[in-house]
Design an enzyme around this catalytic site. Structure first.
Site, PDB file in Angstrom:
ATOM      1  N   ASP A 144      -6.615   0.774   6.839  1.00 40.43           N
ATOM      2  CA  ASP A 144      -7.078  -0.286   7.732  1.00 40.43           C
ATOM      3  C   ASP A 144      -5.911  -1.222   7.977  1.00 40.43           C
ATOM      4  O   ASP A 144      -5.795  -2.279   7.360  1.00 40.43           O
ATOM      5  CB  ASP A 144      -8.262  -1.012   7.093  1.00 40.43           C
ATOM      6  CG  ASP A 144      -8.764  -2.172   7.945  1.00 40.43           C
ATOM      7  OD1 ASP A 144      -8.294  -2.319   9.086  1.00 40.43           O
ATOM      8  OD2 ASP A 144      -9.626  -2.929   7.457  1.00 40.43           O
ATOM      9  N   SER A 145      -5.026  -0.800   8.863  1.00 42.07           N
ATOM     10  CA  SER A 145      -3.775  -1.528   9.089  1.00 42.07           C
ATOM     11  C   SER A 145      -3.804  -2.283  10.406  1.00 42.07           C
ATOM     12  O   SER A 145      -4.668  -2.067  11.258  1.00 42.07           O
ATOM     13  CB  SER A 145      -2.603  -0.549   9.106  1.00 42.07           C
ATOM     14  OG  SER A 145      -2.704   0.305  10.237  1.00 42.07           O
ATOM     15  N   GLY A 171       0.801  -1.213   0.000  1.00 40.48           N
ATOM     16  CA  GLY A 171       0.000   0.000   0.000  1.00 40.48           C
ATOM     17  C   GLY A 171       0.835   1.265   0.000  1.00 40.48           C
ATOM     18  O   GLY A 171       0.439   2.284  -0.595  1.00 40.48           O
TER      19      GLY A 171
END
Length: 275
Positions: free
Chosen positions: A155-156, A138
């Site tokens: 959204d890690s 990403g």
């Protein structure tokens, strides 16, 4: 004999859940992955020993990543989700009909594979024609797509392993450049009980890049401490200026139009971290 899974959330504290069955364990190219079926929370995705999502409480996190930002931007047509291979945020994004395309960039393809197999209620929209799924880094995707997205959602996992670079000022600057001139970004920023320093650092770094920065909270029982923060950076639109009477009702279990602004009303000790 009873089997229990324990997440050691700090050196001195953890949570534990009774297990019905271990569905899969695998050391992927990036992390240790496990899918387990628990008595209290249902099927649970665990990465590097940390609970990522469960069938029972997943809706809180996924709704609160997606809807505050999408209801702040007046016309979010192109949305990027970095991480989120379980598909929960994508599912929520697609509830907004003005979104024409949602791109998911997940570094670990095994997360996508096992989520589709064991978490269909969460990952069920990953094959939707409005979604493009990319298995890649990403950080690099952001770097290569300037002025592309209306909203970017990060959204890690926590800042360990493959997610370390997703908590750096360089990444936030890359996000700023990848957003259009009125873009919005949101990221999960951990909990104020055990990670106060992280929240302060992220808030300071994002404020150096975005003119409008807001922190909000939600209650997620299986995440460390149960109190979770999210940080939103906006080029133009302020989530606190949204007319909640104009927010359309959608199918949710946690987020509501009334909660939109209420989530930004922080407990004093959390508010102090954002000054």
């Amino acid at each position: 004999m009873e089997l229990w899974y324990t997440e050691k959330q700090t050196e001195n504290f953890g949570i534990t859940a009774k297990i019905r069955e271990t569905l899969v364990t695998e050391k992927t190219d990036f992390q240790d992955l496990a899918m387990i079926d628990t008595v209290e929370w249902g099927r649970m995705l665990v990465l590097d020993g940390m609970v990522m999502t469960t069938v029972k409480d997943e809706f809180v996190y996924h709704e609160m990543v997606a809807h505050p930002a999408l209801n702040t931007h007046p016309n979010p047509k192109h949305v990027l989700v970095v991480g989120g291979g379980d598909g929960g945020v994508i599912r929520e994004v697609l509830k907004h009909p003005q979104v024409e395309k949602a791109v998911l960039v997940e570094i670990d393809g095994k997360v996508i594979e096992y989520s589709k197999k064991f978490l269909p209620e969460i990952a069920g929209e990953l094959d939707n024609p409005r979604v493009e799924v990319i298995v890649n880094d990403g950080y690099m995707h952001i770097h290569d797509h300037k002025n592309t997205y209306d909203v970017i959602m990060v959204d890690s996992t926590e800042p360990v392993g493959p997610a370390v670079n997703l908590f750096t000022q360089g990444f936030y600057k890359g996000i700023f450049d990848a957003l259009k001139e009125d873009g919005i970004f949101v990221a999960q920023t951990d909990n104020p009980w055990f990670k106060a320093d992280l929240i302060q650092t992220v808030n300071r770094d994002v404020k150096e890049i975005f003119p409008i920065v807001r922190v909000y909270c939600a209650n997620i029982p299986t995440y460390p401490s149960g109190l979770w923060t999210f940080t939103m950076g906006c080029k133009k639109y302020d989530p606190l200026q949204v007319d909640e009477t104009k927010i359309e009702e959608i199918d949710t279990k946690y987020y509501t139009p009334r909660l939109h602004k209420a989530a930004f009303a922080l407990p004093k000790f959390v508010e102090d971290l954002t000054k």
